[in-house]
Design an enzyme around this catalytic site. Structure first.
Site, PDB file in Angstrom:
ATOM      1  N   LYS A 174     -25.765  31.497   4.625  1.00  0.00           N
ATOM      2  CA  LYS A 174     -26.011  30.992   5.974  1.00  0.00           C
ATOM      3  C   LYS A 174     -25.699  32.077   6.981  1.00  0.00           C
ATOM      4  CE  LYS A 174     -23.635  28.721   9.280  1.00  0.00           C
ATOM      5  NZ  LYS A 174     -24.338  29.291  10.402  1.00  0.00           N
ATOM      6  N   GLY A 227     -15.921  35.300   9.842  1.00  0.00           N
ATOM      7  CA  GLY A 227     -16.061  34.752  11.186  1.00  0.00           C
ATOM      8  C   GLY A 227     -14.712  34.757  11.876  1.00  0.00           C
ATOM      9  N   THR A 231     -12.282  29.369  13.205  1.00  0.00           N
ATOM     10  CA  THR A 231     -13.214  28.663  12.300  1.00  0.00           C
ATOM     11  C   THR A 231     -12.694  28.733  10.870  1.00  0.00           C
ATOM     12  OG1 THR A 231     -15.041  29.319  13.740  1.00  0.00           O
ATOM     13  CG2 THR A 231     -15.644  28.450  11.598  1.00  0.00           C
ATOM     14  N   GLY A 232     -12.155  29.881  10.482  1.00  0.00           N
ATOM     15  CA  GLY A 232     -11.620  30.035   9.121  1.00  0.00           C
ATOM     16  C   GLY A 232     -10.534  28.999   8.842  1.00  0.00           C
ATOM     17  N   GLU A 248     -12.779  36.401   5.779  1.00  0.00           N
ATOM     18  CA  GLU A 248     -12.706  37.681   6.513  1.00  0.00           C
ATOM     19  C   GLU A 248     -12.717  37.304   7.984  1.00  0.00           C
ATOM     20  OE1 GLU A 248     -12.638  40.744   5.055  1.00  0.00           O
ATOM     21  OE2 GLU A 248     -12.751  39.903   3.043  1.00  0.00           O
ATOM     22  N   CYS A 282     -15.293  43.240  14.036  1.00  0.00           N
ATOM     23  CA  CYS A 282     -13.999  42.633  13.721  1.00  0.00           C
ATOM     24  C   CYS A 282     -12.893  43.672  13.749  1.00  0.00           C
ATOM     25  CB  CYS A 282     -14.062  41.964  12.370  1.00  0.00           C
ATOM     26  SG  CYS A 282     -14.675  43.070  11.095  1.00  0.00           S
ATOM     27  N   GLU A 382      -8.051  38.457  20.180  1.00  0.00           N
ATOM     28  CA  GLU A 382      -9.287  39.222  19.999  1.00  0.00           C
ATOM     29  C   GLU A 382     -10.258  38.920  21.154  1.00  0.00           C
ATOM     30  OE1 GLU A 382     -12.008  37.811  16.879  1.00  0.00           O
ATOM     31  OE2 GLU A 382     -12.139  39.877  16.210  1.00  0.00           O
TER      32      GLU A 382
HETATM   33  P1  NAD Z   1     -17.597  31.957  14.141  1.00  0.00           P
HETATM   34  O1  NAD Z   1     -16.315  31.674  13.444  1.00  0.00           O
HETATM   35  O2  NAD Z   1     -17.920  31.203  15.365  1.00  0.00           O
HETATM   36  O3  NAD Z   1     -18.832  31.701  13.128  1.00  0.00           O
HETATM   37  C1  NAD Z   1     -18.938  32.362  11.900  1.00  0.00           C
HETATM   38  C2  NAD Z   1     -19.898  31.570  11.014  1.00  0.00           C
HETATM   39  O4  NAD Z   1     -19.312  30.301  10.711  1.00  0.00           O
HETATM   40  C3  NAD Z   1     -21.242  31.256  11.673  1.00  0.00           C
HETATM   41  O5  NAD Z   1     -22.268  31.338  10.723  1.00  0.00           O
HETATM   42  C4  NAD Z   1     -21.053  29.820  12.141  1.00  0.00           C
HETATM   43  O6  NAD Z   1     -22.267  29.107  12.277  1.00  0.00           O
HETATM   44  C5  NAD Z   1     -20.219  29.253  11.004  1.00  0.00           C
HETATM   45  N1  NAD Z   1     -19.443  28.061  11.342  1.00  0.00           N
HETATM   46  C6  NAD Z   1     -18.980  27.676  12.554  1.00  0.00           C
HETATM   47  N2  NAD Z   1     -18.314  26.494  12.451  1.00  0.00           N
HETATM   48  C7  NAD Z   1     -18.352  26.162  11.138  1.00  0.00           C
HETATM   49  C8  NAD Z   1     -17.851  25.060  10.400  1.00  0.00           C
HETATM   50  N3  NAD Z   1     -17.177  24.070  10.984  1.00  0.00           N
HETATM   51  N4  NAD Z   1     -18.061  25.012   9.064  1.00  0.00           N
HETATM   52  C9  NAD Z   1     -18.734  26.019   8.447  1.00  0.00           C
HETATM   53  N5  NAD Z   1     -19.264  27.071   9.100  1.00  0.00           N
HETATM   54  C10 NAD Z   1     -19.061  27.148  10.428  1.00  0.00           C
HETATM   55  O7  NAD Z   1     -17.639  33.529  14.365  1.00  0.00           O
HETATM   56  P2  NAD Z   1     -18.745  34.381  15.175  1.00  0.00           P
HETATM   57  O8  NAD Z   1     -18.554  34.143  16.632  1.00  0.00           O
HETATM   58  O9  NAD Z   1     -20.083  34.165  14.558  1.00  0.00           O
HETATM   59  O10 NAD Z   1     -18.308  35.885  14.803  1.00  0.00           O
HETATM   60  C11 NAD Z   1     -17.309  36.584  15.452  1.00  0.00           C
HETATM   61  C12 NAD Z   1     -16.015  36.532  14.656  1.00  0.00           C
HETATM   62  O11 NAD Z   1     -16.234  37.032  13.340  1.00  0.00           O
HETATM   63  C13 NAD Z   1     -14.942  37.436  15.258  1.00  0.00           C
HETATM   64  O12 NAD Z   1     -13.717  36.752  15.253  1.00  0.00           O
HETATM   65  C14 NAD Z   1     -14.891  38.616  14.293  1.00  0.00           C
HETATM   66  O13 NAD Z   1     -13.664  39.296  14.268  1.00  0.00           O
HETATM   67  C15 NAD Z   1     -15.206  37.957  12.995  1.00  0.00           C
HETATM   68  N6  NAD Z   1     -15.708  38.946  12.030  1.00  0.00           N
HETATM   69  C16 NAD Z   1     -14.884  39.306  10.991  1.00  0.00           C
HETATM   70  C17 NAD Z   1     -15.288  40.283  10.086  1.00  0.00           C
HETATM   71  C18 NAD Z   1     -14.397  40.713   8.941  1.00  0.00           C
HETATM   72  O14 NAD Z   1     -14.892  41.345   8.007  1.00  0.00           O
HETATM   73  N7  NAD Z   1     -13.106  40.406   8.975  1.00  0.00           N
HETATM   74  C19 NAD Z   1     -16.534  40.878  10.231  1.00  0.00           C
HETATM   75  C20 NAD Z   1     -17.354  40.494  11.300  1.00  0.00           C
HETATM   76  C21 NAD Z   1     -16.924  39.511  12.193  1.00  0.00           C
END
Ligand code: NAD
Length: 493
Positions: A174, A227, A231-232, A248, A282, A382
């Site tokens: 996804k 993400g 959310t994690g 991650e 990130c 962040e």
């Molecule tokens: P986000 O947490 O909003 O979304 C990430 C993904 O999760 C998206 O595909 C989103 O649709 C999905 N999602 C959202 N709610 C969900 C739920 N309840 N259940 C399942 N899936 C769900 O993050 P974002 O705004 O897309 O990305 C930015 C974040 O990602 C930043 O915090 C960044 O640091 C992090 N990031 C981390 C890494 C890493 O390797 N550590 C790499 C890139 C980005």
């Protein structure tokens, strides 16, 4: 470009569902339409992956690697299309897509297609039981639900697909519904490369539909999530059944500069660390921690170089600064910076960009804040935008205390000509990746991931491949000699 994209389920592109029009972050024009997948479609994709697992998991490692290599070659032949699409969809500079994101992604597919490091099995001794041997086999886990963020969509799709496929898993990917285009192109190329139907299924959808269905499905054996930390955390608490998670997550990474650093290189490294992708990475080096003796000089060179960086249309090869990918993200950056300034941070420098960037686009001017207390949000949380906060230190231990005074632990940088000192400091920083006299460079051979609130598990490298396996230990008694002793515990004759 203006393409039309569907969802990939069992090798078929399915255009059914609500159409989402994607707009360019650079100027607001429409660039493509995508069909949004529902929970029902997600369940279909999970069933397809589940069915495909039986045969795919029994293919040999060389067969799987041959297909990955074919995929790398196919994407390579279309690298320019991928770069264009990645920049159109995310607003990142075309220079970055062409020279970094796409070629690096291709190299990473190639790495997993050719690596000899993936262990199929290994033999062990059991020191307690001479005369016996153990065989440890590395087996795939099953169906992997892979959930990705919007900031580096192509690289993310590669990292979420190549290692689990190599290990014999099937995947439902996804991508973020903001930036799904290169993952959907990759889905088309996966079919062309000859992967069996159902081995990879790619769905564009929201977290609340596709994401939650993946997390709650009992047929999904592992979630590989990248993400935000919030959310994690939510995913972990909403998961049902027993499944493995790798997370991650976000970061607030320190970039420590010592007075004995090569100043010019360190300034370049700090600028690269925070303003690449306009800070939407990130591991962005969002906290500059500079030794007090060089602070003034360092900040003034930094400002001078930042003044020369070119804002403009990201599709222009000369542009240095990316747009902000989503309107929500732009609002978040604005509100965090405004709040920081209200709470006492000093706006040391903010670049003027309004007159040179395309109208209708989403941009945030590169910003440098000083006098930022660690107690306020902008100091601790962040931003995920082009905002650097500068702090200073006197002694080595103070630098470490500041660097580690964060809930995150994703990455860090250390700048010094004294490599022994730099490596000593690096090994005391609580972070999954530490660069010495470098920043951002990623290798498919090296594990990446976070300490503390930055995540669980690793991506890439041997450790990243092993995340997608489960082990079977076969205990073989070759001589029969220990039976009498062991069985004597319950059998007296
Ligand atoms: P986000 O947490 O909003 O979304 C990430 C993904 O999760 C998206 O595909 C989103 O649709 C999905 N999602 C959202 N709610 C969900 C739920 N309840 N259940 C399942 N899936 C769900 O993050 P974002 O705004 O897309 O990305 C930015 C974040 O990602 C930043 O915090 C960044 O640091 C992090 N990031 C981390 C890494 C890493 O390797 N550590 C790499 C890139 C980005």
């Amino acid at each position: 470009m203006n393409g039309r994209y569907g969802n990939f389920i069992s090798g078929q592109e399915d255009f059914e569902g609500e159409e989402l029009v994607l707009k360019s972050p650079a100027d607001g024009t429409s660039i493509a339409t995508v069909a949004l997948a529902t929970s029902e479609k997600t369940k279909e994709a999970i069933d397809a992956a589940s069915e495909a697992f039986g045969k795919w998991s029994k293919t040999s490692l060389p067969e799987r690697q041959a297909l990955l290599l074919k995929l790398a070659e196919r994407v390579q032949s279309r690298a320019e299309d991928y770069s264009q699409l990645e920049s159109l969809n995310t607003g990142k500079t075309i220079r970055q897509s062409t020279l970094m994101d796409i070629p690096l992604g291709i190299e990473h597919i190639r790495y997993f297609a050719t690596t000899k490091d993936f262990p199929i099995s290994r033999e062990i001794e059991h020191p307690e039981y001479p005369g016996t041997r153990g065989i440890v086999q590395y087996e795939p886990i099953g169906v992997v639900g892979a959930i990705a963020p919007w900031n580096v969509p192509f690289l993310m799709a590669v990292w979420k697909l190549a290692p689990p496929l190599l290990a014999g898993n099937t995947v439902v990917l996804k991508p973020s519904h903001y930036t799904p285009l290169t993952a959907l192109e990759l889905a088309r190329d996966i079919k062309e490369a000859g992967f069996p139907d159902g081995v990879v299924n790619t769905l564009t959808g929201r977290g609340s539909t596709v994401g939650e269905t993946l997390v709650s499905s009992p047929k999904v054996n592992m979630i590989s999530f990248t993400g935000s930390t919030s959310t994690g955390e939510k995913l972990l608490s909403s998961s049902k059944g027993v499944k493995k998670f790798t997370l991650e997550l976000g970061g607030k990474s320190p970039n420590i500069v010592f007075e004995d650093a090569n100043l010019n290189k360190a300034v370049n490294g700090v600028l690269f660390g925070i303003y690449l992708n306009s800070g939407q990475l990130c591991e962005s080096g969002s906290r500059l921690i500079v030794q007090a003796s060089i602070r003034e000089k360092f900040l003034s060179i930094l400002k001078e170089k930042l003044e020369k960086m070119r804002a403009g249309n990201p599709l222009d090869m000369e542009t240095d600064l990316s747009a902000i990918t989503t309107a929500e993200q732009k609002k978040k950056i604005e509100s965090m910076v405004d709040d920081g300034v209200k709470r006492g941070a000093t706006m040391y420098y903010q670049k003027q960009i309004a007159r040179v960037v395309p109208a209708g686009g989403m941009y945030y001017a590169p910003t440098l804040l000083t006098e930022v207390s660690n107690d306020i949000e902008i100091g601790r949380e962040e931003v995920f935008g082009p905002v650097l906060v500068a702090l200073d230190f006197e002694r080595e231990d103070d630098a470490l205390d500041i660097a580690n005074d964060t809930a995150y632990g994703l990455a860090a940088g250390v700048w010094s000509k004294d490599l022994d000192k730099a490596k000593r400091i690096a090994s005391r920083i609580e972070a999954g990746t530490v660069w010495v006299n470098e920043y951002h460079l990623l290798s498919a051979a090296a594990p990446r991931g976070g300490f503390k609130k930055s995540g669980i598990g690793r991506e890439l490298g041997l450790e990243g491949m092993l995340e997608f396996t489960q082990t079977r230990h076969i205990f073989v008694n070759e001589t029969g000699e220990i039976d009498d002793v062991a069985y004597g515990l319950v059998l007296s004759e």
